[in-house]
Design a protein around this motif. Structure first.
Motif, PDB file in Angstrom:
ATOM      1  N   ASP A 123      -7.204  -8.722 -30.618  1.00 23.87           N
ATOM      2  CA  ASP A 123      -7.817  -9.110 -32.057  1.00 23.87           C
ATOM      3  C   ASP A 123      -6.527  -9.173 -33.143  1.00 23.87           C
ATOM      4  N   GLU A 127      -5.408 -12.489 -35.165  1.00 25.16           N
ATOM      5  CA  GLU A 127      -5.560 -12.312 -36.643  1.00 25.16           C
ATOM      6  C   GLU A 127      -4.291 -12.967 -37.268  1.00 25.16           C
ATOM      7  N   ILE A 140     -14.200 -17.035 -42.556  1.00 24.91           N
ATOM      8  CA  ILE A 140     -13.904 -15.554 -42.091  1.00 24.91           C
ATOM      9  C   ILE A 140     -12.280 -15.407 -42.663  1.00 24.91           C
ATOM     10  N   TYR A 142      -9.747 -12.946 -41.423  1.00 21.36           N
ATOM     11  CA  TYR A 142      -9.482 -11.910 -40.381  1.00 21.36           C
ATOM     12  C   TYR A 142      -8.525 -10.711 -41.018  1.00 21.36           C
ATOM     13  N   LYS A 145     -10.852  -8.968 -43.497  1.00 18.55           N
ATOM     14  CA  LYS A 145     -12.094  -8.523 -42.766  1.00 18.55           C
ATOM     15  C   LYS A 145     -13.105  -8.809 -43.689  1.00 18.55           C
ATOM     16  N   CYS A 165     -17.318 -12.454 -35.495  1.00 18.38           N
ATOM     17  CA  CYS A 165     -15.892 -12.775 -35.177  1.00 18.38           C
ATOM     18  C   CYS A 165     -15.828 -13.487 -33.417  1.00 18.38           C
ATOM     19  N   GLN A 169     -14.617 -17.202 -32.704  1.00 19.31           N
ATOM     20  CA  GLN A 169     -13.607 -17.266 -31.801  1.00 19.31           C
ATOM     21  C   GLN A 169     -13.904 -18.059 -30.792  1.00 19.31           C
TER      22      GLN A 169
END
Length: 238
Positions: A123, A127, A140, A142, A145, A165, A169
Motif C-alpha cells: 500500500d 501510494e 482518491i 492516497y 487518505k 481503494c 487499484q
C-alpha cells in the motif's frame, strides 16, 4: 529496519508468549496491558503494527481501534476470546484489519502478521507511485487518505476506504467476493459475504449520485463487484 509491533494484552502469559515469539522471529516490540498505556505507546513510538486484545481492564478494544484510526492506518490484528460473528464485524467495522480467536497457534498468528506487513508495504509503495486516482468525478488522494466526488469531500469509514481503494487499484476488473474479503478483511468467514454486501451498499450511497443507477460500483450478481473505468474522454467532456 525491524518492523515494530505493539502488543496490547493484559494476560501476562499470552503477552509474554507473543513477545518472546516476536523477538525470536526478528521483530522489535513494545507492549501495554491497558488501553491508556497502549494509546500513549502508539502516539510516542509509532509502531508499524498492532496486536490487540479486546478485553482490556480500562476500555474496550474496539474503542482503542477507533482512536488509533484517527491518525494511523497501520495494521491492527485483533486477538480475542470473543468468537461471536457480531464481535468480529464490530472490530473490523471500527478499523481492524484481521481477527484471530483465542486459543490460536503462533504459526497462524505470524502468518497473519506477514500478510499484514506485506500489504502495508504494498500500500505504501503504491501510494508513492500513484498518489492520486481519478476516474470521472471520483478522486482518491492516497497520501491524504481522502475521497472526493465531484469536488465534494466524502467521509468514509476506514473499512469503506480500504474497500474502495482495492476496487480502484483493480479498476475495470471484476473482483470476486472472496478476493475482496481476503484483500480487505484478511481473515473471514462464509457469513462475511453478507457483511460485504452491506458495506458495498453504504459505500454506493456515499459516492453515487443515484445508487439505483450506479456509474462507479457495478454488482456482478453471485460473483463480486467492479469499479467501472470511465474513459478519459468522458472525463474531459464533462
Amino acid at each position: 529496519m525491524k518492523t515494530t509491533v505493539l502488543v496490547i494484552e493484559d494476560d501476562n502469559a499470552i503477552r509474554n508468549l507473543i513477545t518472546a515469539a516476536l523477538e525470536s522471529f526478528g521483530y522489535a516490540f513494545r507492549y501495554a496491558s491497558n488501553g491508556k498505556t497502549a494509546i500513549m505507546e502508539a502516539l510516542n513510538k509509532q509502531p508499524d503494527l498492532f496486536i490487540l486484545d479486546l478485553g482490556l481492564p480500562d476500555m474496550d478494544g474496539t474503542e482503542i481501534i477507533k482512536r488509533l484510526r484517527d491518525w494511523t492506518n497501520n495494521p491492527i490484528i485483533v486477538v480475542s476470546a470473543r468468537s461471536e460473528i457480531e464481535d468480529k464485524i464490530k472490530a473490523l467495522d471500527a478499523g481492524a484489519d484481521d481477527y484471530l480467536t483465542k486459543p490460536f497457534s503462533m504459526e497462524e498468528l505470524f502468518a497473519r502478521i506477514r500478510v499484514a506487513v506485506r500489504k502495508m508495504n504494498y500500500d505504501k509503495s503504491n501510494e508513492k507511485e500513484e498518489p492520486i486516482f481519478e476516474n470521472g468525478g471520483l478522486c482518491i488522494n492516497y497520501l491524504e487518505k481522502q475521497v472526493w466526488v465531484d469536488d465534494v469531500l466524502v467521509h468514509l469509514t476506514p473499512l469503506e476506504y480500504k474497500l474502495l481503494c482495492m476496487l480502484a487499484q483493480n479498476a475495470g476488473k471484476v473482483l470476486t467476493h472472496n478476493q475482496i474479503l481476503k484483500g480487505v478483511w484478511g481473515n473471514y468467514l462464509e457469513g462475511d459475504t453478507q457483511s460485504l454486501r452491506v458495506f458495498m451498499s453504504t459505500l454506493r450511497r456515499k459516492i453515487e449520485k443515484n445508487p439505483t443507477e450506479p456509474i462507479y460500483l457495478q454488482t456482478h450478481i453471485g460473483v463480486g463487484y467492479r469499479l467501472i473505468r470511465i474513459p478519459k474522454e468522458e472525463n474531459e467532456g464533462e
